[in-house]
Design an enzyme around this catalytic site. Structure first.
Site, PDB file in Angstrom:
ATOM      1  CG  ASP A  98       0.814   0.779  12.948  1.00 35.03           C
ATOM      2  OD1 ASP A  98      -0.181   0.072  13.196  1.00 35.03           O
ATOM      3  OD2 ASP A  98       0.800   1.686  12.095  1.00 35.03           O
ATOM      4  CG  HIS A 105      -3.807  -0.705  10.573  1.00 31.65           C
ATOM      5  ND1 HIS A 105      -3.120  -0.715   9.380  1.00 31.65           N
ATOM      6  CD2 HIS A 105      -2.898  -0.390  11.537  1.00 31.65           C
ATOM      7  CE1 HIS A 105      -1.853  -0.400   9.605  1.00 31.65           C
ATOM      8  NE2 HIS A 105      -1.698  -0.219  10.903  1.00 31.65           N
ATOM      9  CB  CYS A 164      -1.670  -3.176   7.403  1.00 33.67           C
ATOM     10  SG  CYS A 164      -3.358  -3.797   7.300  1.00 33.67           S
TER      11      CYS A 164
END
Length: 259
Positions: free
Chosen positions: A167, A150, A217
């Site tokens: 994030d 991630h 991501c």
């Protein structure tokens, strides 16, 4: 048909694939050339585009690469921008280079391997990474953070003395911000910038665009970086990802950001 074929052939030569192609690209080209309403021809145009894409792809097997400064992208690298693939380090690092160039290097984008090196070896392990860079002449630092599978982002605002965490899954990694804070203050001490050795604030940005799948991501990371460097609000969402992926692909091939 000839106009469609010419456009598709030029597109394939420029971008190495049809991954960044949208129907709008073809229609805009035809409208510009023909200067007429194409509504009645939409079905025919779509079928011809699909047919000729197959013809070109079958006939050409190019060794397609994009080079820019010290970066080189192969078609395999660029293909990580297709669908919901995970974008790779080569794509992220070259895009970071384009971001720096777009703002006349007032922002500095750290290589994707920087944080892991910092986390495992400390300041001494990355001390030479800024041998030719004066971080304290910048206004913004952008630091990709890779945690297992991630991507997140730490940004350092050198004007407001603030360190931010971004994030796309709403995660918070306090240790990353603290590690970057320690790095910045140590770097300031090493480079004799007393003003940057204290007064920092750590901030977690919870209200930001969020991903709704497991593959985007890295694309969110790049869009955060572009918006922050260009001082634009983070006004995008999961539904914009297919379009953003195509845009990033084109920007990499053209070696410049679209404003």
């Amino acid at each position: 048909m000839e106009l469609i074929h010419e456009f598709l052939e030029d597109f394939y030569k420029t971008y190495g694939s049809f991954i960044p192609l949208s129907r709008g690209d073809v229609l805009d080209h035809l409208r510009q050339k023909l200067k007429s309403d194409l509504s009645a021809w939409m079905v025919f145009i779509s079928k011809e585009v699909d047919r000729y894409q197959v013809v070109i792809t079958a006939a050409h097997l190019p060794c397609f690469t994009v080079t820019h400064n010290r970066h080189m992208l192969t078609l395999d690298d660029l293909t990580t921008l297709d669908s919901q693939n995970w974008v790779n380090d080569q794509v992220i690092n070259m895009y970071g280079e384009l971001i720096m160039e777009a703002v006349n290097h007032k922002a500095h984008f750290f290589n994707t391997f920087f944080y892991n090196q910092l986390a495992t070896r400390g300041y001494e392990g990355v001390k030479r990474w800024t041998k030719n860079v004066d971080l304290f002449s910048k206004t913004l630092l952008l630091i990709p953070i890779h945690l297992e599978s991630h991507w997140s982002l730490v940004s350092v605002d050198l004007v407001s003395y603030s360190i931010h965490f971004y994030d796309s899954q709403g995660l918070v990694f306090q240790q990353a911000m603290e590690s970057i804070l320690h790095y910045i203050t140590t770097e300031a001490k090493e480079k004799q910038h007393a003003a940057f050795q204290r007064g920092w604030v750590l901030m977690t940005n919870r209200w930001m665009p969020q991903q709704k799948n497991d593959g985007d991501c890295g694309v969110f990371l790049l869009e955060y970086c572009k918006c922050l460097a260009l001082r634009r609000p983070l006004r995008f969402s999961q539904q914009h990802m297919p379009k953003i992926r195509k845009r990033i692909y084109k920007e990499l091939c053209e070696c410049k950001l679209t404003q």
